[in-house]
Scaffold this motif. Structure first.
Motif, PDB file in Angstrom:
ATOM      1  N   VAL A  99       3.828  11.677  -0.692  1.00 17.91           N
ATOM      2  CA  VAL A  99       4.411  10.604  -1.502  1.00 17.91           C
ATOM      3  C   VAL A  99       4.296   9.270  -0.765  1.00 17.91           C
ATOM      4  O   VAL A  99       3.859   8.255  -1.333  1.00 17.91           O
ATOM      5  CB  VAL A  99       5.888  10.918  -1.826  1.00 17.91           C
ATOM      6  N   ILE A 100       4.675   9.256   0.500  1.00 17.28           N
ATOM      7  CA  ILE A 100       4.624   8.020   1.278  1.00 17.28           C
ATOM      8  C   ILE A 100       3.183   7.556   1.467  1.00 17.28           C
ATOM      9  O   ILE A 100       2.872   6.363   1.345  1.00 17.28           O
ATOM     10  CB  ILE A 100       5.314   8.224   2.636  1.00 17.28           C
ATOM     11  N   LYS A 101       2.281   8.489   1.735  1.00 14.38           N
ATOM     12  CA  LYS A 101       0.864   8.158   1.909  1.00 14.38           C
ATOM     13  C   LYS A 101       0.310   7.475   0.662  1.00 14.38           C
ATOM     14  O   LYS A 101      -0.350   6.429   0.744  1.00 14.38           O
ATOM     15  CB  LYS A 101       0.072   9.429   2.215  1.00 14.38           C
ATOM     16  N   ALA A 102       0.575   8.067  -0.511  1.00 15.11           N
ATOM     17  CA  ALA A 102       0.054   7.502  -1.759  1.00 15.11           C
ATOM     18  C   ALA A 102       0.728   6.175  -2.089  1.00 15.11           C
ATOM     19  O   ALA A 102       0.074   5.239  -2.572  1.00 15.11           O
ATOM     20  CB  ALA A 102       0.248   8.496  -2.902  1.00 15.11           C
ATOM     21  N   ALA A 103       2.032   6.071  -1.824  1.00 13.43           N
ATOM     22  CA  ALA A 103       2.745   4.826  -2.106  1.00 13.43           C
ATOM     23  C   ALA A 103       2.216   3.690  -1.235  1.00 13.43           C
ATOM     24  O   ALA A 103       2.055   2.553  -1.707  1.00 13.43           O
ATOM     25  CB  ALA A 103       4.241   5.019  -1.871  1.00 13.43           C
ATOM     26  N   ARG A 104       1.951   3.969   0.017  1.00 15.40           N
ATOM     27  CA  ARG A 104       1.375   2.948   0.897  1.00 15.40           C
ATOM     28  C   ARG A 104       0.019   2.484   0.375  1.00 15.40           C
ATOM     29  O   ARG A 104      -0.287   1.282   0.364  1.00 15.40           O
ATOM     30  CB  ARG A 104       1.216   3.511   2.309  1.00 15.40           C
ATOM     31  N   ALA A 105      -0.800   3.456  -0.047  1.00 13.52           N
ATOM     32  CA  ALA A 105      -2.131   3.108  -0.540  1.00 13.52           C
ATOM     33  C   ALA A 105      -2.043   2.214  -1.769  1.00 13.52           C
ATOM     34  O   ALA A 105      -2.787   1.228  -1.896  1.00 13.52           O
ATOM     35  CB  ALA A 105      -2.909   4.381  -0.860  1.00 13.52           C
ATOM     36  N   LEU A 106      -1.124   2.517  -2.700  1.00  8.49           N
ATOM     37  CA  LEU A 106      -0.986   1.702  -3.901  1.00  8.49           C
ATOM     38  C   LEU A 106      -0.394   0.338  -3.592  1.00  8.49           C
ATOM     39  O   LEU A 106      -0.714  -0.649  -4.257  1.00  8.49           O
ATOM     40  CB  LEU A 106      -0.132   2.432  -4.938  1.00  8.49           C
ATOM     41  N   SER A 107       0.487   0.265  -2.584  1.00  6.91           N
ATOM     42  CA  SER A 107       1.047  -1.034  -2.228  1.00  6.91           C
ATOM     43  C   SER A 107      -0.015  -1.938  -1.613  1.00  6.91           C
ATOM     44  O   SER A 107       0.052  -3.161  -1.738  1.00  6.91           O
ATOM     45  CB  SER A 107       2.220  -0.863  -1.262  1.00  6.91           C
ATOM     46  N   LEU A 115       9.261   3.006  -8.660  1.00  5.94           N
ATOM     47  CA  LEU A 115       9.119   4.153  -7.769  1.00  5.94           C
ATOM     48  C   LEU A 115       8.595   3.719  -6.406  1.00  5.94           C
ATOM     49  O   LEU A 115       9.103   4.159  -5.363  1.00  5.94           O
ATOM     50  CB  LEU A 115       8.168   5.178  -8.390  1.00  5.94           C
ATOM     51  N   LEU A 116       7.578   2.866  -6.388  1.00  5.21           N
ATOM     52  CA  LEU A 116       7.030   2.398  -5.118  1.00  5.21           C
ATOM     53  C   LEU A 116       8.092   1.668  -4.306  1.00  5.21           C
ATOM     54  O   LEU A 116       8.164   1.814  -3.079  1.00  5.21           O
ATOM     55  CB  LEU A 116       5.829   1.490  -5.356  1.00  5.21           C
ATOM     56  N   LYS A 170      10.898   1.047   0.412  1.00  2.76           N
ATOM     57  CA  LYS A 170      11.850   0.035   0.872  1.00  2.76           C
ATOM     58  C   LYS A 170      12.378   0.329   2.267  1.00  2.76           C
ATOM     59  O   LYS A 170      12.730  -0.593   3.019  1.00  2.76           O
ATOM     60  CB  LYS A 170      12.994  -0.111  -0.113  1.00  2.76           C
ATOM     61  N   ASP A 171      12.428   1.624   2.637  1.00  2.00           N
ATOM     62  CA  ASP A 171      12.876   1.983   3.977  1.00  2.00           C
ATOM     63  C   ASP A 171      11.718   2.344   4.898  1.00  2.00           C
ATOM     64  O   ASP A 171      11.927   2.814   6.011  1.00  2.00           O
ATOM     65  CB  ASP A 171      13.844   3.177   3.909  1.00  2.00           C
ATOM     66  N   ASP A 172      10.503   2.111   4.418  1.00  2.77           N
ATOM     67  CA  ASP A 172       9.328   2.465   5.208  1.00  2.77           C
ATOM     68  C   ASP A 172       8.619   1.197   5.680  1.00  2.77           C
ATOM     69  O   ASP A 172       8.967   0.626   6.691  1.00  2.77           O
ATOM     70  CB  ASP A 172       8.407   3.358   4.371  1.00  2.77           C
ATOM     71  N   GLY A 209       8.211  -1.519   3.606  1.00  2.09           N
ATOM     72  CA  GLY A 209       8.630  -2.656   2.800  1.00  2.09           C
ATOM     73  C   GLY A 209       7.721  -2.832   1.604  1.00  2.09           C
ATOM     74  O   GLY A 209       6.506  -2.684   1.694  1.00  2.09           O
ATOM     75  N   PHE A 210       8.317  -3.127   0.465  1.00  4.80           N
ATOM     76  CA  PHE A 210       7.545  -3.296  -0.755  1.00  4.80           C
ATOM     77  C   PHE A 210       8.311  -4.217  -1.677  1.00  4.80           C
ATOM     78  O   PHE A 210       9.518  -4.072  -1.853  1.00  4.80           O
ATOM     79  CB  PHE A 210       7.323  -1.946  -1.444  1.00  4.80           C
ATOM     80  N   TYR A 211       7.593  -5.171  -2.266  1.00  6.71           N
ATOM     81  CA  TYR A 211       8.250  -6.157  -3.107  1.00  6.71           C
ATOM     82  C   TYR A 211       7.487  -6.282  -4.423  1.00  6.71           C
ATOM     83  O   TYR A 211       6.442  -6.921  -4.478  1.00  6.71           O
ATOM     84  CB  TYR A 211       8.320  -7.511  -2.394  1.00  6.71           C
ATOM     85  N   PRO A 212       7.971  -5.652  -5.475  1.00  7.99           N
ATOM     86  CA  PRO A 212       7.257  -5.673  -6.751  1.00  7.99           C
ATOM     87  C   PRO A 212       6.950  -7.074  -7.248  1.00  7.99           C
ATOM     88  O   PRO A 212       5.956  -7.280  -7.937  1.00  7.99           O
ATOM     89  CB  PRO A 212       8.219  -4.946  -7.703  1.00  7.99           C
ATOM     90  N   ALA A 213       7.773  -8.046  -6.901  1.00 11.42           N
ATOM     91  CA  ALA A 213       7.544  -9.410  -7.389  1.00 11.42           C
ATOM     92  C   ALA A 213       6.250  -9.993  -6.839  1.00 11.42           C
ATOM     93  O   ALA A 213       5.730 -10.969  -7.368  1.00 11.42           O
ATOM     94  CB  ALA A 213       8.718 -10.306  -6.993  1.00 11.42           C
TER      95      ALA A 213
END
Length: 217
Positions: free
Chosen positions: A38-46, A190-191, A196-198, A200-204
């Motif tokens: 999950v974290i691997k894929a989320a990082r890639a999409l971010s 979801l991302l 947010k605790d890994d 950092g991700f900001y949808p804006a």
């Protein structure tokens, strides 16, 4: 003729303590694999937000009754997957999972039957059982892409391939079955939750801060 129905044994009731420990350790490892994916894929999409719409289409193929988070876990393990089920549900389609098929791991809610607790009857000294409600929780589950399966008990309904043999690439069994696609806002939310605790991700930061609650262009 009178028949009697035997009492159903609880799963793993005959296992030794060592067997149960090994099973739990495997479950814990599989959970860790799913969460890492999950974290691997989320990082890639971010890092590549231009691929979010591609992920939405991927989720439409593999999500089925699963959560969007599990679709993200599947992406992190096999981005080429098209149809994903557990061995149990593949069997319902008369397909067997190949021994060499690589499983993907997800984390699923599992609802069980009644919980039973033992207690000592103070009057008789006997050990008895009492209904303690039902149990529920999360557990890891192994699932497989359709390309890791073969016809099980009869030739393939689509192409006629014999039992135990892999269907040709042209077989319709490999065609994706598309369900509803998640919205971009659902993916961004979801991302945000995952990262947010890994890192950092900001949808804006995506699309100039504009969300899209629809299915996309």
């Amino acid at each position: 003729m009178t028949t009697t129905r035997g009492r159903r044994r609880r799963p793993r009731s005959g296992w030794s303590p060592g067997d149960k420990q090994a099973w739990q350790e495997r479950k814990d490892r599989d959970k860790a694999i799913a969460n890492d994916a999950v974290i691997k894929a989320a990082r890639a999409l971010s890092e590549r937000p231009d691929l979010i719409d591609a992920f939405r289409e991927y989720a439409a193929r593999v999500q089925a009754h699963r959560t969007l988070r599990n679709a993200l876990a599947l992406l992190g393990q096999d981005p080429t997957a098209t149809r994903v089920k557990s061995a149990f549900f593949w069997a319902k389609e008369d397909r067997a999972v190949l021994p060499t098929a690589e499983p993907m791991r997800i984390v699923a809610r599992r609802r069980g039957g009644k919980r039973v607790e033992e207690f000592e009857d103070k009057e008789t000294g006997e050990t008895k059982e009492a209904d303690a409600g039902t149990w529920t929780g999360f557990t890891s589950e192994r699932v497989f892409d359709v390309r890791g399966t073969t016809p099980k008990n009869r030739p393939c309904d689509h192409c006629g391939t014999h039992v135990g043999l892999r269907c040709p690439d042209s077989c319709p069994v490999y065609e994706p079955v598309r369900g509803p696609a998640p919205t971009r806002d659902e993916v961004l939310e979801l991302l945000d939750q995952v990262l947010k605790d890994d890192v950092g991700f900001y949808p804006a930061d995506l699309d100039g801060g504009k969300g899209d609650g629809g299915e996309g262009e």
